[in-house]
Write an enzyme that holds these catalytic residues in place. Structure first.
Site, PDB file in Angstrom:
ATOM      1  N   TYR A 129      11.824 -30.436  41.657  1.00 23.36           N
ATOM      2  CA  TYR A 129      10.907 -30.497  40.507  1.00 23.36           C
ATOM      3  C   TYR A 129       9.570 -31.136  40.918  1.00 23.36           C
ATOM      4  O   TYR A 129       9.085 -32.056  40.265  1.00 23.36           O
ATOM      5  CB  TYR A 129      11.508 -31.313  39.353  1.00 23.36           C
ATOM      6  CG  TYR A 129      12.966 -31.068  39.065  1.00 23.36           C
ATOM      7  CD1 TYR A 129      13.371 -30.042  38.196  1.00 23.36           C
ATOM      8  CD2 TYR A 129      13.961 -31.860  39.630  1.00 23.36           C
ATOM      9  CE1 TYR A 129      14.707 -29.826  37.910  1.00 23.36           C
ATOM     10  CE2 TYR A 129      15.302 -31.652  39.359  1.00 23.36           C
ATOM     11  CZ  TYR A 129      15.678 -30.632  38.502  1.00 23.36           C
ATOM     12  OH  TYR A 129      17.008 -30.437  38.221  1.00 23.36           O
ATOM     13  N   CYS A 132      11.584 -38.400  32.045  1.00 22.63           N
ATOM     14  CA  CYS A 132      10.765 -38.505  30.821  1.00 22.63           C
ATOM     15  C   CYS A 132      11.661 -38.474  29.588  1.00 22.63           C
ATOM     16  O   CYS A 132      11.169 -38.369  28.473  1.00 22.63           O
ATOM     17  CB  CYS A 132       9.726 -37.382  30.782  1.00 22.63           C
ATOM     18  SG  CYS A 132      10.439 -35.744  30.890  1.00 22.63           S
ATOM     19  N   GLU A 148       8.828 -43.097  29.831  1.00 21.35           N
ATOM     20  CA  GLU A 148       9.154 -42.595  31.160  1.00 21.35           C
ATOM     21  C   GLU A 148       9.900 -43.713  31.892  1.00 21.35           C
ATOM     22  O   GLU A 148       9.573 -44.894  31.708  1.00 21.35           O
ATOM     23  CB  GLU A 148       7.815 -42.309  31.857  1.00 21.35           C
ATOM     24  CG  GLU A 148       7.914 -41.609  33.154  1.00 21.35           C
ATOM     25  CD  GLU A 148       7.653 -40.109  33.053  1.00 21.35           C
ATOM     26  OE1 GLU A 148       7.314 -39.603  31.969  1.00 21.35           O
ATOM     27  OE2 GLU A 148       7.808 -39.450  34.085  1.00 21.35           O
TER      28      GLU A 148
HETATM   29  C1  LIG Z   1       8.284 -33.641  34.695  1.00 22.72           C
HETATM   30  S1  LIG Z   1       7.586 -32.376  35.696  1.00 22.72           S
HETATM   31  C2  LIG Z   1       7.337 -33.241  37.197  1.00 22.72           C
HETATM   32  C3  LIG Z   1       6.360 -32.661  38.152  1.00 22.72           C
HETATM   33  C4  LIG Z   1       5.837 -33.571  39.251  1.00 22.72           C
HETATM   34  N1  LIG Z   1       6.837 -34.448  39.772  1.00 22.72           N
HETATM   35  C5  LIG Z   1       4.640 -34.376  38.788  1.00 22.72           C
HETATM   36  O1  LIG Z   1       4.685 -35.614  38.803  1.00 22.72           O
HETATM   37  O2  LIG Z   1       3.609 -33.773  38.399  1.00 22.72           O
HETATM   38  C6  LIG Z   1       8.959 -31.352  35.954  1.00 22.72           C
HETATM   39  C7  LIG Z   1       8.702 -30.145  36.832  1.00 22.72           C
HETATM   40  O3  LIG Z   1       9.938 -29.439  36.966  1.00 22.72           O
HETATM   41  C8  LIG Z   1       9.672 -28.052  36.994  1.00 22.72           C
HETATM   42  N2  LIG Z   1      10.946 -27.390  36.621  1.00 22.72           N
HETATM   43  C9  LIG Z   1      11.440 -27.144  35.395  1.00 22.72           C
HETATM   44  N3  LIG Z   1      12.670 -26.623  35.472  1.00 22.72           N
HETATM   45  C10 LIG Z   1      12.978 -26.529  36.789  1.00 22.72           C
HETATM   46  C11 LIG Z   1      14.116 -26.082  37.521  1.00 22.72           C
HETATM   47  N4  LIG Z   1      15.188 -25.600  36.892  1.00 22.72           N
HETATM   48  N5  LIG Z   1      14.090 -26.147  38.864  1.00 22.72           N
HETATM   49  C12 LIG Z   1      12.999 -26.639  39.512  1.00 22.72           C
HETATM   50  N6  LIG Z   1      11.890 -27.067  38.879  1.00 22.72           N
HETATM   51  C13 LIG Z   1      11.872 -27.019  37.531  1.00 22.72           C
HETATM   52  C14 LIG Z   1       8.505 -27.861  36.054  1.00 22.72           C
HETATM   53  O4  LIG Z   1       7.795 -26.685  36.357  1.00 22.72           O
HETATM   54  C15 LIG Z   1       7.690 -29.151  36.304  1.00 22.72           C
HETATM   55  O5  LIG Z   1       6.716 -28.927  37.288  1.00 22.72           O
END
Ligand SMILES: C[S@@+](CC[C@H](N)C(=O)[O-])C[C@H]1O[C@@H](n2cnc3c(N)ncnc32)[C@H](O)[C@@H]1O
Length: 373
Positions: free
Chosen positions: A225, A331, A365
């Site tokens: 992620y 979060c 968070e």
């Molecule tokens: C809370 S954000 C965190 C992003 C990064 N760590 C930041 O600080 O900007 C969660 C991320 O998980 C991605 N995401 C959502 N579902 C996912 C999945 N099943 N597998 C991988 N990534 C995923 C989203 O696109 C998003 O970029």
């Protein structure tokens, strides 16, 4: 912070308390929630009291006077789930705050720009770069582009027009951000549509908090992620190599660009869901996206996860338990609690932090560092 819409606008739900009171309320609530896993004090990272959000979305509301002359305003949803016209928002960053009335005044003067304008999104950086997305219920044509270009030049912002099936980028679809982390500058492009942390000052402190709890290592980091590399890039300085995965194409493109901007060459970014990565690690499926990567070449010691509100799925939780150190940024305390039930069977929580990214709301968070028992 004092806002004239407190108690009316549904965005800030903890409006009856001062900043410190709402923070204490959340700390006590989370202490109670997590006491079965962690009884020491949390490390607390505070937010600014106001002007802390670098991105925001508003509805656009049109009202007509007796002479049938329309006035535009921004609007939020009230606690009664009704439209609440607003003239300002105290939580948005200073540059968004200053831009909001100027933008609306200029849009109001133009029939082409104001007709069927439905919503407006802002994305701003601390380096004063601002992207405004205007969302319409009509097809955008050449005339709209000419008017919007004038608006872009007059306000010195970047404008994107969106309508069903249409995305018109007038000059660029990203903003530049520079984050100073432990006295070192890191450069990022934040792309419209990609995930970015909403509270920049808290974001910087979250990254610093993780770095502070990491020794420099000759082993490798695995990240799931990863978004646009917000944590990945600063954390990569502590590891030999990093493998980072993320589901969104937009975010992976940004992550690759952000690596270039920071001259970092020890990270492999792969567009892959966490669930797919689990399958790849278990050799259950072959992925073309991994053809240039030999997973056996990595010597992972640490896994970093920052999932969306849903937290970790069952298979990802199982995978995460294989690593010596787990760093979990969350979060959503509810899903974090559920996931810690499983992770604390094999790992012990050594550090726990609360980051007040979403001041005056019930959201918070958290950051947890676990080490294998
Ligand atoms: C809370 S954000 C965190 C992003 C990064 N760590 C930041 O600080 O900007 C969660 C991320 O998980 C991605 N995401 C959502 N579902 C996912 C999945 N099943 N597998 C991988 N990534 C995923 C989203 O696109 C998003 O970029």
């Amino acid at each position: 912070m004092n806002c004239k819409y407190f108690g009316k606008c549904g965005s800030c739900s903890l409006y009856e308390m001062t900043y410190e009171q709402q923070l204490s309320y959340k700390i006590n609530r989370e202490k109670e929630r997590f006491k079965e896993f962690y009884i020491n004090d949390f490390e607390i990272i505070k937010s600014e009291d106001s002007r802390f959000r670098n991105r925001a979305e508003f509805r656009i509301w049109k009202e007509y006077d007796k002479e049938n002359i329309p006035t535009l305003s921004y609007a939020m949803t009230s606690f009664e789930k009704k439209v609440l016209p607003i003239s300002l928002c105290e939580i948005v960053s200073e540059n968004i705050h200053l831009l909001m009335p100027k933008l609306l005044k200029l849009i109001e003067k133009s029939e082409i720009l104001s007709f069927k304008l439905f919503a407006c999104e802002f994305l701003a950086s601390t380096t004063n770069d601002i992207l405004v997305t205007l969302i319409y219920h009509k097809k955008l044509d050449e005339k709209w582009m000419q008017e919007a270009k004038k608006l872009e030049e007059e306000l010195k912002v970047k404008i994107i027009g969106r309508s069903r099936g249409q995305k018109i980028i007038l000059s660029s679809d990203y903003i530049n951000e520079t984050l100073t982390i432990n006295n070192k500058q890191f450069f990022f492009e934040y792309k419209e549509g990609g995930f970015t942390q909403p509270n920049t000052k808290v974001n910087i402190q979250m990254i610093q908090w993780v770095l502070q709890h990491l020794e420099k290592s000759n082993k490798d980091l695995c990240e799931l992620y990863c978004g646009g590399g917000n944590f990945t890039i600063p954390l990569s300085t502590k590891f030999r190599k990093t493998l980072a995965t993320e589901i969104s194409k937009t975010s992976i493109k940004s992550a690759l660009r952000n690596c270039e901007l920071n001259n970092i060459d020890n990270i492999d970014f792969i567009r892959m869901s966490a669930e797919e990565f689990v399958e790849a690690c278990a050799n259950k499926r072959e992925f073309n996206r991994l053809k240039d990567i030999d997973l056996k070449e990595f010597n992972f010691s640490t896994i970093f996860v920052d999932p969306p509100r849903a937290g970790l799925d069952e298979t990802t939780t199982k995978l995460v338990k294989n690593y010596d150190k787990i760093i979990y940024i969350s979060c959503n305390p509810e899903t974090l609690h559920r996931d810690l039930k499983e992770l604390t069977k094999t790992h012990k929580i050594d550090n726990f932090a609360l980051f007040d990214q979403f001041a005056y709301t019930n959201h918070c968070e958290s950051g947890v560092i676990l080490n294998k028992i």
